[in-house]
Design a protein around this motif. Structure first.
Motif, PDB file in Angstrom:
ATOM      1  N   HIS A  69      -8.116   3.969   2.270  1.00 24.99           N
ATOM      2  CA  HIS A  69      -6.678   3.730   2.164  1.00 24.99           C
ATOM      3  C   HIS A  69      -6.245   2.473   2.912  1.00 24.99           C
ATOM      4  O   HIS A  69      -5.533   1.624   2.372  1.00 24.99           O
ATOM      5  CB  HIS A  69      -5.902   4.938   2.688  1.00 24.99           C
ATOM      6  N   ASP A  70      -6.687   2.334   4.155  1.00 25.74           N
ATOM      7  CA  ASP A  70      -6.186   1.226   4.975  1.00 25.74           C
ATOM      8  C   ASP A  70      -7.277   0.488   5.729  1.00 25.74           C
ATOM      9  O   ASP A  70      -6.982  -0.347   6.597  1.00 25.74           O
ATOM     10  CB  ASP A  70      -5.144   1.745   5.974  1.00 25.74           C
ATOM     11  N   HIS A  85      -1.027   7.567  -1.588  1.00 25.31           N
ATOM     12  CA  HIS A  85      -1.878   7.954  -0.466  1.00 25.31           C
ATOM     13  C   HIS A  85      -2.671   9.201  -0.856  1.00 25.31           C
ATOM     14  O   HIS A  85      -2.115  10.162  -1.386  1.00 25.31           O
ATOM     15  CB  HIS A  85      -1.014   8.239   0.768  1.00 25.31           C
ATOM     16  N   GLY A 137      -5.219  -3.684  -1.123  1.00 26.59           N
ATOM     17  CA  GLY A 137      -6.294  -2.862  -0.575  1.00 26.59           C
ATOM     18  C   GLY A 137      -7.251  -2.439  -1.661  1.00 26.59           C
ATOM     19  O   GLY A 137      -7.677  -3.245  -2.493  1.00 26.59           O
ATOM     20  N   LEU A 139       0.832  -1.189   0.000  1.00 23.38           N
ATOM     21  CA  LEU A 139       0.000   0.000   0.000  1.00 23.38           C
ATOM     22  C   LEU A 139       0.869   1.243   0.000  1.00 23.38           C
ATOM     23  O   LEU A 139       1.897   1.297   0.681  1.00 23.38           O
ATOM     24  CB  LEU A 139      -0.896   0.016   1.243  1.00 23.38           C
ATOM     25  N   GLN A 143       2.388   4.746   1.006  1.00 18.98           N
ATOM     26  CA  GLN A 143       2.511   5.425   2.286  1.00 18.98           C
ATOM     27  C   GLN A 143       2.896   6.881   2.056  1.00 18.98           C
ATOM     28  O   GLN A 143       3.371   7.257   0.986  1.00 18.98           O
ATOM     29  CB  GLN A 143       3.572   4.740   3.158  1.00 18.98           C
TER      30      GLN A 143
END
Length: 525
Positions: free
Chosen positions: A50-51, A339, A382, A6, A8
């Protein structure tokens, strides 16, 4: 499909957003001026795309919550409808002031809640405030009509607010689209029950806080604007069926629009739909190809491709097809996926795992149907998806017919204008179309024949607020923008005043009784 880590970021935006997220209270409904929990006590989480972390929770609205909101809107309408246009203008400008004062908060929370890149969400508050100011300035003339004289009569028309309305908004750019619907409703004199999308409910509360504060300071009753969170199958359905709600404005997917139309049929509810699209951008070989490339790339990969007006089909004249698609593919591969709070990010995560699954399912569909994946075609972990380009596509493929609603572009070749028009019109949608050519005659001819509610020639989507916004076929019903919005939120009334010179036929006076004409003739003698 391959997956990667993902994205960052350590950008200061992340710290600011974290502080805002930490201060987020559990969301509540706004019913008749009071912040309230759901009647059933159930809640659902709002999740960061995002997470998958939980931002906050929202109450799951019930039919009872909708009923409370609709009754509050009905009661407040009896007062708000009589507030002068000049006063409504003042109050809507105050709302715009409040939006601008919280612009950074709106942008950061919108980006957190939707996954949209902050570079695009920075304008969310600005565009929302512009919507309120635009319709505020039209509030004093919203009720104006026409003078229509006729022999023996003076006819004149006026417009009056239709009553409490339901506004159901989508998850992709929720703040701006909420203002686009709510501002003209309030300017017209209507009251509102707002049901935001359950996947992105956060900024609807910010907007409701701003509006409610302005109305309270003005000494107006609660209920002018009401907010009910919840799912479409429960809160949304109850709103579209409620007898006190006179009209429903909806932005979203086409199938949902058809459900809403059915649900509102028993109460003969007026509907306004901005629905799906499979919008063509047609590039002829005489176009300015550098500018066309910029526009094609922007209109599919900005906002994660999650926009109704995205140019998700690029139709390219055969002589330049290979070169032009190669340039698009290069741009797609160089797109900065990251991000959403990083200002360098161009494409962020998609809104929800369910939607991500839908978008990525088209990668296998493209391969199965014989298209080539010239760029992207990968899930990146994700909700992140690589910007994708399909080449070698035919007009009958699923990837050329169905709305994917992600950063995915389908490129189709055409030989001449007639074939391009047939391909452009060969889908069930008709929201927008984009045309690139330096042939002025062809530009006018094609623009008039393409089946779309809006056409841009040698440009991407550049909105001008007074112009009509909406689609044809399965892309919608009705138009937003300028005076067109008032046509939905208001009823037109005709008033005929007799000048006393016309003659009315006399019935029931008996055979042989003098008629009015004979009496008039006798008197004249």
């Amino acid at each position: 499909m391959t997956t990667t880590m993902l994205p960052q970021t350590t950008h200061p935006n992340l710290e600011k957003a974290a502080q805002l997220a930490a201060k987020l209270q559990p969301l509540r409904h706004l019913l008749g001026g009071h912040w309230a929990e759901s009647e059933g006590g159930e809640r659902f989480d709002s999740v960061n795309p995002h997470d998958a972390s939980v931002l906050t929770s929202a109450p799951s609205g019930t039919a009872g919550d909708i009923d409370r909101a609709a009754r509050a809107a009905h009661d407040a309408f009896q007062i708000w409808r009589n507030v002068s246009g000049a006063e409504r203008r003042r109050l809507l400008h105050r709302i715009a002031d409040g939006i601008e004062a919280r612009a950074d908060e709106i942008a950061l929370l919108e980006s957190l809640d939707t996954g949209q890149a902050i570079r695009f969400m920075k304008s969310a508050a600005t565009r929302g405030a512009e919507n309120f100011r635009f319709f505020a300035d039209r509030a004093p003339s919203a009720g104006d009509g026409q003078s229509l004289p006729a022999p023996g009569f003076i006819n004149y028309t006026l417009r009056q607010p239709i009553g409490p309305v339901g506004v159901i908004t989508p998850w992709n750019t929720p703040f701006m689209l909420s203002t686009w619907k709510i501002a003209p409703a309030l300017a017209a004199g209507c009251t509102v029950v707002h049901k935001p999308a359950e996947w992105s409910p956060v900024t609807a509360t910010l907007l409701a806080e701003i509006m409610q504060s302005v109305f309270e300071e003005a000494g107006l009753p609660g209920g002018i604007v009401n907010l009910v969170h919840g799912y479409g199958e429960s809160a949304g359905k109850a709103l579209t069926e409620h007898p006190l709600i006179q009209a429903v404005a909806f932005v979203g997917e086409t199938t949902t629009g058809s459900h809403i139309m059915r649900q509102g049929a028993d109460t003969l509810k007026r509907v306004h739909f901005e629905l799906g699209g499979k919008n063509p951008v047609v590039v002829f070989d005489d176009a300015d190809l550098d500018k066309a490339l910029d526009a094609v790339v922007f209109m599919i990969y900005s906002l994660n491709g999650e926009r109704c007006t995205s140019s998700s089909r690029v139709l390219i004249q055969s002589g330049i097809y290979d070169e032009f698609t190669a340039r698009i593919a290069e741009r797609a591969r160089n797109m900065r996926v990251g991000h959403p709070l990083d200002p360098a990010t161009e494409v962020g995560p998609l809104i929800h795992p369910r939607h991500t699954g839908k978008v990525t399912s088209y990668f296998d569909s493209a391969r199965d149907e014989g298209a080539t994946i010239a760029a992207g075609g990968e899930a990146r972990g994700g909700n992140y998806v690589s910007p994708t380009l399909f080449t070698g596509a035919r007009a009958d493929m699923r990837i050329a017919q169905e709305e994917i609603f992600g950063p995915v572009l389908t490129a189709i070749s055409f030989t001449d204008e007639a074939e391009a028009l047939a391909i452009a019109n060969g889908v069930r949608y008709g929201l927008a179309a984009y045309l690139w050519t330096n042939d002025l005659t062809r530009a006018h001819r094609f623009a008039q024949q393409v089946e779309a509610g809006m056409v841009w020639v040698n440009s991407e989507n550049v909105r001008h607020l007074p112009t009509p916004f909406g689609g044809v076929k399965n892309s919608g019903i009705g138009r937003d923008g300028g005076d067109h919005s008032f046509e939905f939120y208001m009823e037109t009334k005709n008033i005929a005043i007799s000048l006393g010179t016309h003659k009315t036929a006399r019935l029931g006076v008996g055979e042989g009784q003098p008629t009015r004409d004979s009496v008039d003739k006798k008197l004249a003698e």
